[in-house]
Design an enzyme around this catalytic site. Structure first.
Site, PDB file in Angstrom:
ATOM      1  N   GLY A  76     -15.739   9.495  38.425  1.00 46.81           N
ATOM      2  CA  GLY A  76     -14.604   8.795  37.477  1.00 46.81           C
ATOM      3  C   GLY A  76     -14.477   9.478  36.320  1.00 46.81           C
ATOM      4  O   GLY A  76     -14.883  10.336  36.467  1.00 46.81           O
ATOM      5  N   ARG A  77     -14.037   8.756  35.132  1.00 40.24           N
ATOM      6  CA  ARG A  77     -13.700   9.507  33.800  1.00 40.24           C
ATOM      7  C   ARG A  77     -14.652   9.267  32.585  1.00 40.24           C
ATOM      8  O   ARG A  77     -14.541  10.980  32.032  1.00 40.24           O
ATOM      9  CB  ARG A  77     -12.054   8.594  33.439  1.00 40.24           C
ATOM     10  CG  ARG A  77     -11.345   9.332  34.021  1.00 40.24           C
ATOM     11  CD  ARG A  77      -9.585   8.749  33.699  1.00 40.24           C
ATOM     12  NE  ARG A  77      -9.829   6.899  32.968  1.00 40.24           N
ATOM     13  CZ  ARG A  77      -9.643   5.751  31.748  1.00 40.24           C
ATOM     14  NH1 ARG A  77      -9.346   6.503  30.427  1.00 40.24           N
ATOM     15  NH2 ARG A  77      -9.297   5.078  32.039  1.00 40.24           N
ATOM     16  N   GLU A 111     -15.866  13.260  31.574  1.00 34.58           N
ATOM     17  CA  GLU A 111     -15.215  14.091  30.787  1.00 34.58           C
ATOM     18  C   GLU A 111     -15.095  13.946  28.919  1.00 34.58           C
ATOM     19  O   GLU A 111     -15.054  14.501  28.182  1.00 34.58           O
ATOM     20  CB  GLU A 111     -13.368  13.760  30.508  1.00 34.58           C
ATOM     21  CG  GLU A 111     -12.668  12.253  30.089  1.00 34.58           C
ATOM     22  CD  GLU A 111     -11.517  12.622  30.589  1.00 34.58           C
ATOM     23  OE1 GLU A 111     -10.610  12.006  29.629  1.00 34.58           O
ATOM     24  OE2 GLU A 111     -10.806  12.796  32.000  1.00 34.58           O
ATOM     25  N   CYS A 154     -18.556  13.497  42.798  1.00 33.06           N
ATOM     26  CA  CYS A 154     -17.147  13.026  41.912  1.00 33.06           C
ATOM     27  C   CYS A 154     -16.423  13.696  40.666  1.00 33.06           C
ATOM     28  O   CYS A 154     -16.970  15.532  40.577  1.00 33.06           O
ATOM     29  CB  CYS A 154     -16.704  11.794  41.989  1.00 33.06           C
ATOM     30  SG  CYS A 154     -15.169  11.728  41.606  1.00 33.06           S
ATOM     31  N   HIS A 155     -16.383  13.572  39.501  1.00 33.70           N
ATOM     32  CA  HIS A 155     -16.191  14.028  38.348  1.00 33.70           C
ATOM     33  C   HIS A 155     -17.047  14.881  37.560  1.00 33.70           C
ATOM     34  O   HIS A 155     -17.778  15.208  36.248  1.00 33.70           O
ATOM     35  CB  HIS A 155     -15.484  12.946  37.410  1.00 33.70           C
ATOM     36  CG  HIS A 155     -13.901  13.445  38.000  1.00 33.70           C
ATOM     37  ND1 HIS A 155     -13.671  12.658  38.809  1.00 33.70           N
ATOM     38  CD2 HIS A 155     -12.695  14.138  37.309  1.00 33.70           C
ATOM     39  CE1 HIS A 155     -12.181  13.001  39.755  1.00 33.70           C
ATOM     40  NE2 HIS A 155     -11.630  13.890  38.424  1.00 33.70           N
ATOM     41  N   TYR A 173     -14.932  16.314  43.128  1.00 35.04           N
ATOM     42  CA  TYR A 173     -13.840  15.940  43.360  1.00 35.04           C
ATOM     43  C   TYR A 173     -12.970  17.084  43.332  1.00 35.04           C
ATOM     44  O   TYR A 173     -13.668  18.117  42.255  1.00 35.04           O
ATOM     45  CB  TYR A 173     -13.197  15.098  41.830  1.00 35.04           C
ATOM     46  CG  TYR A 173     -12.238  14.333  42.847  1.00 35.04           C
ATOM     47  CD1 TYR A 173     -11.484  13.474  43.651  1.00 35.04           C
ATOM     48  CD2 TYR A 173     -10.626  14.551  41.803  1.00 35.04           C
ATOM     49  CE1 TYR A 173     -10.342  12.587  44.332  1.00 35.04           C
ATOM     50  CE2 TYR A 173     -10.019  13.834  42.361  1.00 35.04           C
ATOM     51  CZ  TYR A 173      -9.362  13.463  43.391  1.00 35.04           C
ATOM     52  OH  TYR A 173      -8.126  12.660  43.988  1.00 35.04           O
TER      53      TYR A 173
END
Length: 197
Positions: free
Chosen positions: A88-89, A92, A118-119, A138
């Protein structure tokens, strides 16, 4: 025998990539502690649901409030057998927290099982632990993780202590490979139907 597993999460992490492994690993007898920097046990993080509908990127919608059950500031990675890094976000900004990177480095230095999806590998790249690994993530972060020294693989892969997947649709194989590393007995074949009584 159940393992102690650390899961590092944050606001707008992918809902399925937090909730599904958290519950599935508990279901088979593991003790999973979900933590977030600057949050305490009992507080929540907001999740996001990322859907793939044929656009150039994913669609993001608001997910659930996920309750943390441990406090990152109190966590000693040495007390855990394995690590889960959802996507997900959240990755980051989680990768900007030194305690997160230190925790990740511990699991690689001690050759403990790590699952990232994913991320999530963005955090592993920031921690400097991917050099020489075959991984996936991802696809939009492929250049970033390759720049960290790994080789790209299409699809779920296990390389030594690390299991990686591209997104939540990979859960069945990603979790199965991770559970193999944990020593769980996992069936990789066709589902077996229950016998009629």
């Amino acid at each position: 025998m159940g393992k102690s597993i650390l899961m590092i999460v944050g606001d707008f992490g992918e809902d399925y990539e937090i909730m599904v492994p958290f519950q599935a690993l508990q279901m088979v007898g593991h003790d999973v502690h979900a933590v977030c920097p600057e949050r305490e046990a009992g507080e929540t993080v907001k999740t996001a649901i990322h859907d793939f509908r044929g656009d150039q990127t994913y669609l993001e919608e608001r997910g659930h409030d996920f309750e943390l059950n441990a406090t990152m500031a109190d966590v000693d990675p040495a007390d855990y057998d394995a690590l889960v890094v959802p996507g997900g976000r959240a990755p980051e900004y989680l990768r900007t927290h030194e305690p997160v990177l230190d925790a990740v480095r511990h699991f690689f230095e001690e050759d403990k099982p790590v699952a990232a999806v994913c991320h999530g590998p963005q955090i592993l790249a920031a921690a400097g632990v991917l050099d020489g690994y075959d991984i996936t993530a991802y696809p939009a972060v492929r250049a970033e993780v390759e720049a960290a020294g790994c080789s790209w693989v299409d699809g779920v892969t296990t390389d030594r202590n690390l299991v990686t997947g591209q997104a939540w649709p990979d859960h069945p194989e990603w979790l199965a490979q991770f559970m193999d590393l944990l020593g769980d007995e996992v069936s990789h074949g066709e589902p077996v139907a229950a016998a009629d009584d």
